[in-house]
Enzyme design. Structure first.
Site, PDB file in Angstrom:
ATOM      1  N   ARG A  63       0.841  -1.192   0.000  1.00  0.00           N
ATOM      2  CA  ARG A  63       0.000   0.000   0.000  1.00  0.00           C
ATOM      3  C   ARG A  63       0.877   1.243   0.000  1.00  0.00           C
ATOM      4  O   ARG A  63       2.042   1.184   0.332  1.00  0.00           O
ATOM      5  CB  ARG A  63      -0.917   0.002   1.237  1.00  0.00           C
ATOM      6  CG  ARG A  63      -1.966  -1.099   1.184  1.00  0.00           C
ATOM      7  CD  ARG A  63      -3.118  -0.853   2.135  1.00  0.00           C
ATOM      8  NE  ARG A  63      -2.683  -0.662   3.507  1.00  0.00           N
ATOM      9  CZ  ARG A  63      -2.923   0.449   4.210  1.00  0.00           C
ATOM     10  NH1 ARG A  63      -3.577   1.457   3.678  1.00  0.00           N
ATOM     11  NH2 ARG A  63      -2.500   0.545   5.441  1.00  0.00           N
ATOM     12  N   LYS A 129       4.175  -7.225  11.709  1.00  0.00           N
ATOM     13  CA  LYS A 129       3.291  -7.454  10.568  1.00  0.00           C
ATOM     14  C   LYS A 129       3.455  -8.854   9.988  1.00  0.00           C
ATOM     15  O   LYS A 129       4.541  -9.252   9.579  1.00  0.00           O
ATOM     16  CB  LYS A 129       3.585  -6.399   9.494  1.00  0.00           C
ATOM     17  CG  LYS A 129       2.618  -6.459   8.332  1.00  0.00           C
ATOM     18  CD  LYS A 129       2.410  -5.075   7.766  1.00  0.00           C
ATOM     19  CE  LYS A 129       1.843  -5.121   6.368  1.00  0.00           C
ATOM     20  NZ  LYS A 129       1.517  -3.802   5.863  1.00  0.00           N
ATOM     21  N   ARG A 256       0.136   5.620  13.445  1.00  0.00           N
ATOM     22  CA  ARG A 256       1.309   5.047  14.127  1.00  0.00           C
ATOM     23  C   ARG A 256       1.108   5.100  15.634  1.00  0.00           C
ATOM     24  O   ARG A 256       0.599   6.107  16.166  1.00  0.00           O
ATOM     25  CB  ARG A 256       2.560   5.822  13.733  1.00  0.00           C
ATOM     26  CG  ARG A 256       3.823   4.993  13.835  1.00  0.00           C
ATOM     27  CD  ARG A 256       5.009   5.695  13.289  1.00  0.00           C
ATOM     28  NE  ARG A 256       5.249   6.966  13.984  1.00  0.00           N
ATOM     29  CZ  ARG A 256       5.959   7.967  13.482  1.00  0.00           C
ATOM     30  NH1 ARG A 256       6.479   7.857  12.276  1.00  0.00           N
ATOM     31  NH2 ARG A 256       6.163   9.064  14.165  1.00  0.00           N
TER      32      ARG A 256
HETATM   33  C1  BTN Z   1       0.636  -3.787   2.355  1.00  0.00           C
HETATM   34  O1  BTN Z   1       1.337  -2.813   2.067  1.00  0.00           O
HETATM   35  O2  BTN Z   1       0.438  -4.070   3.538  1.00  0.00           O
HETATM   36  C2  BTN Z   1       0.007  -4.633   1.286  1.00  0.00           C
HETATM   37  C3  BTN Z   1       0.925  -5.701   0.765  1.00  0.00           C
HETATM   38  C4  BTN Z   1       0.293  -6.562  -0.325  1.00  0.00           C
HETATM   39  C5  BTN Z   1       1.291  -7.507  -0.953  1.00  0.00           C
HETATM   40  C6  BTN Z   1       0.627  -8.488  -1.878  1.00  0.00           C
HETATM   41  S1  BTN Z   1       1.673  -9.832  -2.325  1.00  0.00           S
HETATM   42  C7  BTN Z   1       0.509 -10.353  -3.509  1.00  0.00           C
HETATM   43  C8  BTN Z   1      -0.026  -9.110  -4.182  1.00  0.00           C
HETATM   44  N1  BTN Z   1       0.828  -8.702  -5.274  1.00  0.00           N
HETATM   45  C9  BTN Z   1       1.407  -7.522  -5.046  1.00  0.00           C
HETATM   46  O3  BTN Z   1       2.195  -6.938  -5.819  1.00  0.00           O
HETATM   47  N2  BTN Z   1       1.034  -7.052  -3.841  1.00  0.00           N
HETATM   48  C10 BTN Z   1       0.096  -7.943  -3.192  1.00  0.00           C
END
Ligand code: BTN
Length: 258
Positions: A63, A129, A256
């Protein structure tokens, strides 16, 4: 390296009645991003229930434009394309509902009581996380649900947790992936019918920020206060020092712990 991802083993963890909702299960050794793959597929008319998995991503996205580390064979990188039956469907709160779906799948795998949620949709284990969710759309009728779930840790990830650290056995990626998909395939229908209502209590039960002092970051500003949970739509509620209640929408802010 963990067991390789395999169609048969993943399908075996999905209830029979839900398998028909899964129309295509693509597994790649290496891909740029499973979300990008499905965004392109959606534009070319791919059906709802298309899934893309990969052993590694070269441009995994998180994100807020952040990269998502995606080393080979260590974790789960999973995306699902979902088309809403009504374009006008209210998608408010979808990201929080998906976090509850991931939480439920993990509970079914036996990770009880240790999982917490951080608004809007981070999944934490022991305060670090464990999984992240990225929702994207190629048009308002669809959503690509991308889930990154850490199964084995990598040394440089200090703020990340992984499933392996709380299990006595090596986690079975195929089973966990199947459980995740099973949950999504059932609960996305529920979300379309009843929205966040069916998920909000479970989300609140696992809210790690509730009652904590936090800083909210939005646009170029910051605001300190005490987290008072979420409203029925999934908006974050922050009580400021003056006692006022401020409401923040998904996508607008980040939070945060102080
Ligand atoms: C975040 O920032 O918390 C979200 C992370 C999401 C990662 C997943 S891995 C599968 C899918 N493909 C990507 O490029 N991103 C999501």
């Amino acid at each position: 390296m963990l067991e390789p991802l395999e169609h048969e083993k993943i399908l075996a963890a999905i209830e029979l009645r839900n398998r028909k909702k899964l129309v295509n299960l693509a597994i790649f050794e290496t891909i740029d991003s499973t979300n990008s793959f499905l965004l392109n597929s959606a534009k070319s008319g791919a059906a709802s229930g298309s899934v893309c998995l990969a052993e590694q991503q070269t441009q995994g996205r998180g994100r807020r434009g952040r990269p998502w580390k995606s080393p080979l064979g260590a974790n789960i990188y999973c995306s699902l394309l979902w088309r809403f039956s009504r374009i006008s469907a209210d998608k408010t709160g979808l990201s929080l509902a998906i976090a509850v779906m991931v939480l439920n799948a993990l509970k079914k795998y036996g990770i009880e009581n240790k999982i917490q949620l951080k608004w809007p949709n981070d999944i934490l284990l022991n305060g670090r996380k464990l999984a992240g969710i990225l929702l994207e759309s190629s048009d308002p009728s669809n959503v690509i649900i991308g889930i990154g779930l850490n199964v084995m840790s990598t040394p440089e990830d200090e703020n990340a947790a992984c499933l392996a650290e709380v299990m006595n056995i090596i986690p079975m990626r195929n089973v966990v992936t199947g459980l995740l998909l099973n949950e999504l395939l059932v609960q996305l229908d529920e979300f379309e019918l009843n929205g966040l209502r069916s998920f909000v209590n479970e989300w609140r039960r696992h809210d790690m920020l509730f009652g904590k002092e936090v800083t909210v970051f939005f646009h170029d500003k910051t605001l300190k206060g005490v987290m008072r949970g979420i409203d029925e739509k999934g908006n974050l509620l922050l009580q400021t020092a003056k006692g006022e209640m401020q409401k923040f929408c998904y996508g607008e802010v980040s939070v945060r712990l102080n």
